[in-house]
Design a protein around this motif. Structure first.
Motif: not given
Length: 267
Positions: A137, A146, A232
């Motif tokens: 991410f 995350y 995320e």
């Protein structure tokens, strides 16, 4: 598909992937050689008007079931790119056979033009049905942390948090034979409530299967569900991503058929 999630260091190669942040930056104009390569791609109109293009040595064929993708020899190059109008959500229902025969796995990437905004690698370990999920991410410089959420019948069961340099060890039932029915999704979260636990603009990869397909250890307790999300965590002060224009799916597999595909257009 039974999945057991634990922390593991993410591969160095993933961390070295060069991408801009999940902040909607303007993509650079591709080089002439890149433009020529795209012009030579085999592309067809797929579900809901999505433009599906073969990548690498892959070839596309319409069948009564959907769109068959053949020639999947190398997970780094061979697959399908789904080009869509700027969207906030995408989902594919694939039928995949023999993913484990070549021992390479599956790779997914969400792009805005040529800019990769998030990716997910499903790598095979060679130890039975065990795989390693490696998300990337980019909403936070250096990579976003995350969390993995688990649901059953749309009821939230629990989550685990992971730092950017950690991957997820998993067990994926029958991955060496054939995927059980599954839906693969990606979205940029659009929060509709103040109480939404996922921040607006966060990149989210998701998998939906049958009851009990996924299992997650939460505070020492093993929980099972039918829906797994990799979400995320965008840090405060950074600008989350708000849309994308393509999803790349690459694999090394015996056969791969898209049974359905859809998207939600951005505003």
């Amino acid at each position: 598909m039974n999945i057991r999630l634990t922390s593991r260091l993410m591969a160095t190669a993933l961390l070295s992937l060069t991408v801009a942040g999940c902040q909607g930056e303007e993509p650079q104009t591709p080089a002439l050689s890149t433009q020529e390569a795209k012009a030579e791609q085999q592309c067809i109109e797929g579900f809901e008007g999505i433009k599906n293009c073969a990548t690498g040595r892959a070839a596309l064929t319409r069948t009564k079931e959907g769109i068959a993708v053949s020639g999947l020899e190398d997970v780094k190059t061979d697959g399908i790119s789904s080009e869509i109008p700027r969207a906030t959500s995408w989902e594919m229902r694939p039928d995949i056979g023999g993913l484990g025969e070549k021992g390479q796995g599956l790779e997914l990437a969400a792009r805005d033009g040529d800019q990769v905004v998030s990716s997910l690698s499903i790598g095979l370990t060679g130890n039975g049905d065990q795989v390693v999920l490696r998300p990337m991410f980019t909403g936070t410089p250096g990579g976003s942390a995350y969390r993995v959420n688990l649901y059953q019948n749309n009821r939230f069961l629990g989550f685990q948090h992971y730092e950017p340099d950690y991957g997820v060890n998993s067990d994926w039932y029958n991955i060496h034979i054939r995927f059980t029915p599954i839906h693969i999704g990606f979205r940029n979260q659009t929060s509709s409530s103040f109480f939404d636990s996922i921040s607006t603009g966060a990149c989210v990869w998701s998998f939906r299967g049958a009851p009990g397909d996924f299992a997650l250890d939460v505070n020492g307790k093993r929980l099972s569900g039918d829906h797994l999300e990799i979400v995320e965590q965008v840090k405060e002060g950074h600008y989350p991503y708000t849309g994308f224009s393509a999803i790349d799916v690459k694999a090394a597999a015996r056969d791969f058929t898209i049974l359905g595909e859809s998207f939600v257009a951005g505003k």
